[in-house]
Design an enzyme around this catalytic site. Structure first.
Site, mmCIF file in Angstrom:
data_model
loop_
_atom_site.group_PDB
_atom_site.id
_atom_site.type_symbol
_atom_site.label_atom_id
_atom_site.label_comp_id
_atom_site.label_asym_id
_atom_site.label_seq_id
_atom_site.Cartn_x
_atom_site.Cartn_y
_atom_site.Cartn_z
ATOM 1 N N ALA A 67 0.364 -1.453 -0.400
ATOM 2 C CA ALA A 67 -0.085 0.243 -0.071
ATOM 3 C C ALA A 67 1.015 1.350 0.161
ATOM 4 O O ALA A 67 2.075 1.095 0.262
ATOM 5 C CB ALA A 67 -0.913 0.055 1.411
ATOM 6 N N GLY A 110 0.757 -4.982 1.128
ATOM 7 C CA GLY A 110 -0.302 -4.945 -0.063
ATOM 8 C C GLY A 110 0.300 -5.606 -1.456
ATOM 9 O O GLY A 110 -0.832 -6.060 -1.968
ATOM 10 N N GLU A 113 0.412 -9.485 -0.755
ATOM 11 C CA GLU A 113 -1.515 -9.883 -0.344
ATOM 12 C C GLU A 113 -2.909 -9.799 -1.745
ATOM 13 O O GLU A 113 -3.074 -11.084 -2.118
ATOM 14 C CB GLU A 113 -2.078 -9.103 0.453
ATOM 15 C CG GLU A 113 -1.655 -9.284 2.046
ATOM 16 C CD GLU A 113 -2.172 -8.380 2.547
ATOM 17 O OE1 GLU A 113 -1.474 -6.866 2.272
ATOM 18 O OE2 GLU A 113 -2.069 -8.252 4.082
ATOM 19 N N GLU A 133 4.890 -4.483 7.263
ATOM 20 C CA GLU A 133 4.163 -3.506 8.057
ATOM 21 C C GLU A 133 4.736 -3.728 9.427
ATOM 22 O O GLU A 133 4.221 -2.485 10.033
ATOM 23 C CB GLU A 133 2.534 -4.149 7.512
ATOM 24 C CG GLU A 133 1.922 -4.131 6.654
ATOM 25 C CD GLU A 133 1.685 -5.052 6.296
ATOM 26 O OE1 GLU A 133 2.588 -6.164 5.936
ATOM 27 O OE2 GLU A 133 1.260 -5.576 4.839
HETATM 28 N N1 CAA Z 1 4.957 3.375 -0.796
HETATM 29 C C1 CAA Z 1 4.991 4.372 -1.506
HETATM 30 N N2 CAA Z 1 5.990 4.685 -1.811
HETATM 31 C C2 CAA Z 1 7.358 3.289 -2.025
HETATM 32 C C3 CAA Z 1 6.655 2.383 -1.428
HETATM 33 C C4 CAA Z 1 5.229 2.314 -0.729
HETATM 34 N N3 CAA Z 1 5.115 1.155 -0.496
HETATM 35 N N4 CAA Z 1 7.834 1.186 -1.123
HETATM 36 C C5 CAA Z 1 8.630 2.041 -2.146
HETATM 37 N N5 CAA Z 1 7.804 2.872 -2.824
HETATM 38 C C6 CAA Z 1 8.961 3.956 -3.107
HETATM 39 C C7 CAA Z 1 9.835 4.685 -2.691
HETATM 40 O O1 CAA Z 1 9.709 5.922 -1.577
HETATM 41 C C8 CAA Z 1 10.846 5.382 -3.710
HETATM 42 O O2 CAA Z 1 10.574 6.546 -3.661
HETATM 43 P P1 CAA Z 1 12.019 7.979 -3.934
HETATM 44 O O3 CAA Z 1 12.455 7.913 -4.822
HETATM 45 O O4 CAA Z 1 10.473 9.044 -4.568
HETATM 46 O O5 CAA Z 1 11.909 8.116 -2.689
HETATM 47 C C9 CAA Z 1 10.577 4.509 -4.851
HETATM 48 O O6 CAA Z 1 9.921 3.794 -4.341
HETATM 49 C C10 CAA Z 1 11.867 3.373 -4.508
HETATM 50 O O7 CAA Z 1 12.010 2.614 -3.403
HETATM 51 P P2 CAA Z 1 13.498 3.091 -3.136
HETATM 52 O O8 CAA Z 1 14.288 4.104 -3.072
HETATM 53 O O9 CAA Z 1 13.441 2.337 -1.333
HETATM 54 O O10 CAA Z 1 14.255 1.283 -2.999
HETATM 55 P P3 CAA Z 1 15.230 0.080 -2.141
HETATM 56 O O11 CAA Z 1 15.137 -0.710 -3.866
HETATM 57 O O12 CAA Z 1 15.703 0.882 -2.059
HETATM 58 O O13 CAA Z 1 13.742 -0.734 -1.484
HETATM 59 C C11 CAA Z 1 12.150 -1.961 -0.782
HETATM 60 C C12 CAA Z 1 13.075 -1.667 -1.947
HETATM 61 C C13 CAA Z 1 12.704 -2.671 0.102
HETATM 62 C C14 CAA Z 1 10.548 -2.609 -1.820
HETATM 63 C C15 CAA Z 1 11.482 -0.469 0.032
HETATM 64 O O14 CAA Z 1 11.143 0.874 -1.067
HETATM 65 C C16 CAA Z 1 10.726 -0.686 0.552
HETATM 66 O O15 CAA Z 1 10.863 -0.949 2.102
HETATM 67 N N6 CAA Z 1 9.248 -0.558 0.544
HETATM 68 C C17 CAA Z 1 8.072 -0.440 1.923
HETATM 69 C C18 CAA Z 1 7.676 -1.695 1.946
HETATM 70 C C19 CAA Z 1 6.423 -2.006 2.685
HETATM 71 O O16 CAA Z 1 6.893 -1.538 4.020
HETATM 72 N N7 CAA Z 1 5.228 -2.369 2.027
HETATM 73 C C20 CAA Z 1 4.144 -2.232 3.388
HETATM 74 C C21 CAA Z 1 3.576 -1.123 3.292
HETATM 75 S S1 CAA Z 1 1.976 -0.815 3.983
HETATM 76 C C22 CAA Z 1 0.529 -2.650 3.382
HETATM 77 O O17 CAA Z 1 0.846 -2.902 2.127
HETATM 78 C C23 CAA Z 1 -0.874 -2.751 3.987
HETATM 79 C C24 CAA Z 1 -1.293 -3.835 3.845
HETATM 80 O O18 CAA Z 1 -1.783 -4.554 4.395
HETATM 81 C C25 CAA Z 1 -2.219 -3.906 2.552
#
Ligand code: CAA
Length: 259
Positions: A67, A110, A113, A133
């Protein structure tokens, strides 16, 4: 409808339509607008008689990284209740047509999921699945504690949900979460191949078979067995049943019309 965050290609191969998540810079983070488009796309394709199987994919780097954290960060609990973003998932769940996820790269939160909401998962060797998460102070909210646990069992699901650890495609396959692991160059091709196989069957039989398998997840055995039996009997009202059985007897390939 014009799509901004996804792309649709109907009949990418015979009987198969493709939906591609298309927010590559954000690793296909599932913002509300994207989810709205996705709901619309699934409805559209589910009503399209030519589409007998749907493939949902992202890109090589990410299926979806979850998400949209930036969109959610400032919300209150009341905002979350009012927006009720996960109600969109209920609508996607109603898709009758079989759906295959073609996953490469990150399938997190998500994203994981969403892949689990599909009926089968074909993954590239680079795919990583996770429910991270917990690392951002919350927990899975769209099936991660339920579908993951049913698929891989308590031990692994609990570890993934409580520590946020990612698992590789190979680990996911060993745990029974996914159907295939293939080299990254061919993951979409393999998903389309599997979809073509599904699309060659009677679409009415496929839909009732999908519905019956899913019933196993939320009903007691006896109820599920009765449900399955009724669906089986009901298929004898279709021309496809007559065609399928006649083709067997006549030693030829069936030509299913979806009637
Ligand atoms: N939401 C919004 N933006 C996201 C995102 C997310 N879930 N995941 C990645 N992005 C964005 C980053 O902010 C970044 O944007 P900027 O360039 O503007 O900073 C861009 O995508 C590239 O990401 P990274 O620079 O972080 O890339 P990386 O290769 O260093 O890392 C990653 C990749 C490990 C996937 C890391 O981006 C990450 O940890 N993302 C979040 C994963 C996460 O926590 N997901 C769960 C979300 S909550 C949810 O999903 C609730 C549910 O149950 C539905």
């Amino acid at each position: 409808m014009q799509f901004e965050f996804i792309k649709i290609e109907k009949q990418v191969v015979k009987g198969v339509s493709l939906i591609q998540l298309n927010r590559p810079k954000e690793l296909n983070a599932l913002c509300l607008e994207l989810m709205e488009e996705l709901v619309h796309a699934f409805k559209l394709l589910d009503q399209d008689e030519e589409t007998r199987c749907i493939v949902l994919t992202g890109n090589e780097r990410a299926f979806a990284a979850g998400a949209d954290i930036k969109q959610m960060a400032g919300r209150t609990a009341i905002d979350m209740l009012k927006i009720d973003q996960f109600s969109k998932w209920d609508s996607i769940k109603k898709t009758k047509t079989p759906v295959i996820a073609a996953v490469s790269g990150f399938a997190l939160g998500g994203g994981c999921e969403l892949a689990m909401l599909c009926d089968m998962i074909v993954a590239s060797e680079s795919a990583q699945f996770g429910q991270p998460e917990i690392k951002i102070g919350v927990m899975p909210g769209a099936g991660g504690t339920q579908r993951l646990t049913r698929a891989v069992g308590k031990a692994l699901a609990m570890e993934m949900v409580l520590t946020g650890k990612f698992i590789t495609a190979r680990e996911a396959w060993n745990a029974g979460l996914i159907n295939r692991v293939v080299p990254v160059e061919i993951y979409l091709q393999e998903a389309l191949k599997l979809a073509t196989q599904v699309a060659s069957m009677s679409p009415i039989a496929s839909q009732l078979a999908k519905e019956s398998v899913l019933k196993a997840f939320d009903s007691p055995l006896e109820e599920g067995l009765q449900f399955e039996r009724k669906n089986f009997y009901m298929l004898f009202a279709t021309e496809d049943q007559k065609e399928g059985m006649a083709a067997f007897v006549e030693k030829r390939n069936p030509d299913f019309k979806g009637k």
